[in-house]
Design an enzyme around this catalytic site. Structure first.
Site, PDB file in Angstrom:
ATOM      1  N   HIS A 126       1.217  -1.303   0.020  1.00  0.00           N
ATOM      2  CA  HIS A 126       0.061   0.165  -0.561  1.00  0.00           C
ATOM      3  C   HIS A 126       1.063   1.282   0.308  1.00  0.00           C
ATOM      4  CE1 HIS A 126      -4.081  -1.999   0.556  1.00  0.00           C
ATOM      5  NE2 HIS A 126      -4.523  -0.943   0.785  1.00  0.00           N
TER       6      HIS A 126
ATOM      7  N   HIS B 261       0.685  -2.874   9.667  1.00  0.00           N
ATOM      8  CA  HIS B 261       2.381  -2.225   9.228  1.00  0.00           C
ATOM      9  C   HIS B 261       2.694  -1.680  10.356  1.00  0.00           C
ATOM     10  CE1 HIS B 261       2.210  -4.858   4.857  1.00  0.00           C
ATOM     11  NE2 HIS B 261       0.912  -3.534   5.010  1.00  0.00           N
TER      12      HIS B 261
END
Length: 319
Positions: free
Chosen positions: A86, A133
């Site tokens: 991402h 993350h």
């Protein structure tokens, strides 16, 4: 703190790296703004996402543990964590957009820099906020995307020219993208990453083949050189209405293409590889089914985006 504003803001940031965004952003760019720019963005996006997914599969770092992290999203939880793809796409797309469009389009450089900074920050911060993350994953993704851009930006013109003009380009493109999809994955357990990678590669191959067919048939989607640099000034109700209509009709065609190809390819792959397809979800997780189904389905979506939908627009007087 449970801030509703932050939750929705970062959900939007996460969405900027998901399929819904891509199926709206790339078509809008190609059909309404500048096909030249759209093709090059897709070339860079395919390489960035492919290298990111492969690197995840090599490093194999797990997602942040929950607890202590609160996970607000679970869709990509089965994938590995490092680097954040991402963050990679959230860095590569706005920066590539700035690099490719500045000088070709008339706008203040400051506007482009601010847009790129806000876009990139929103996507990167959203991955940490959503609990998907660590800060290290995001920083690695950001730096990795910049490295890939440094390598690929100088050759993107060559790649696009090859896709358009070389006689055997479709054959080479399809073979290369297929080979990349088949040889890059040795998953110890099933995850969404293999299918997503096949999807991205299929899309890239379909767009490149569609561009080649456009070129061969003399369908000029790019603005003529004498209109450069392009300006964003003349936005009338008619222009805006046509742009929205093109996006609406075009995306419906893309979604119908996706549904039809999915319905056709899964049972066909199951039949060819003799896999029982009474449980479609289980069958879809087998590599023999997942790769051809994703590759063919999204290859057709990419081809429709570049060739079939613009032909439809031409036919109904919307081009």
């Amino acid at each position: 703190t449970r801030s509703r504003f932050l939750y929705y803001l970062f959900s939007l940031g996460t969405e900027l790296g998901n399929e819904l965004f891509y199926i709206l952003f790339f078509p809008f760019c190609i059909w309404n703004l500048d096909a030249w720019l759209g093709r090059r963005l897709i070339i860079i996006w395919v390489w960035v996402m492919y290298l990111g997914q492969c690197t995840k599969d090599v490093i194999r770092w797990p997602r942040p543990a929950s607890p202590p992290v609160v996970k607000l999203e679970v869709f990509y939880n089965s994938e590995y964590s490092m680097p954040s793809t991402h963050a990679m796409s959230g860095t590569a797309i706005p920066l590539a957009l700035l690099l490719l469009s500045y000088g070709r389009w008339q706008y203040p450089l400051m506007f482009g820099l601010i847009l790129a900074f806000c876009w990139c920050s929103l996507v990167c911060c959203s991955r940490i906020y959503m609990g998907m993350h660590s800060i290290l994953d995001v920083i690695a993704g950001f730096l990795y995307a910049i490295l890939i851009l440094v390598v690929f930006h100088p050759v993107v013109d060559l790649i696009d020219n090859f896709n358009l003009t070389y006689k055997y380009a479709p054959l080479i493109i399809i073979s290369l993208h297929l080979a990349l999809g088949i040889f890059s994955f040795t998953l110890d357990t099933w995850s969404t990453s293999r299918g997503d990678t096949a999807q991205i590669l299929g899309c890239g191959a379909g767009v490149a083949c569609g561009s080649h067919v456009n070129y061969i048939m003399g369908l000029k989607l790019d603005p003529p050189p004498d209109t450069l640099p392009l300006s964003l000034s003349s936005l009338t109700v008619t222009v805006f209405g046509k742009a929205i209509l093109r996006l609406l009709i075009g995306v419906i065609v893309l979604l119908l293409t996706k549904v039809a190809m999915k319905k056709a390819t899964i049972p066909l792959a199951c039949k060819i590889f003799r896999i029982p397809h009474d449980n479609v979800r289980k069958a879809r997780q087998r590599m023999e089914v997942e790769l051809p189904y994703r590759y063919i389905t999204y290859g057709m979506v990419g081809f429709s985006l570049m060739f079939i939908v613009p032909c439809l627009f031409h036919f109904i007087g919307l081009s």
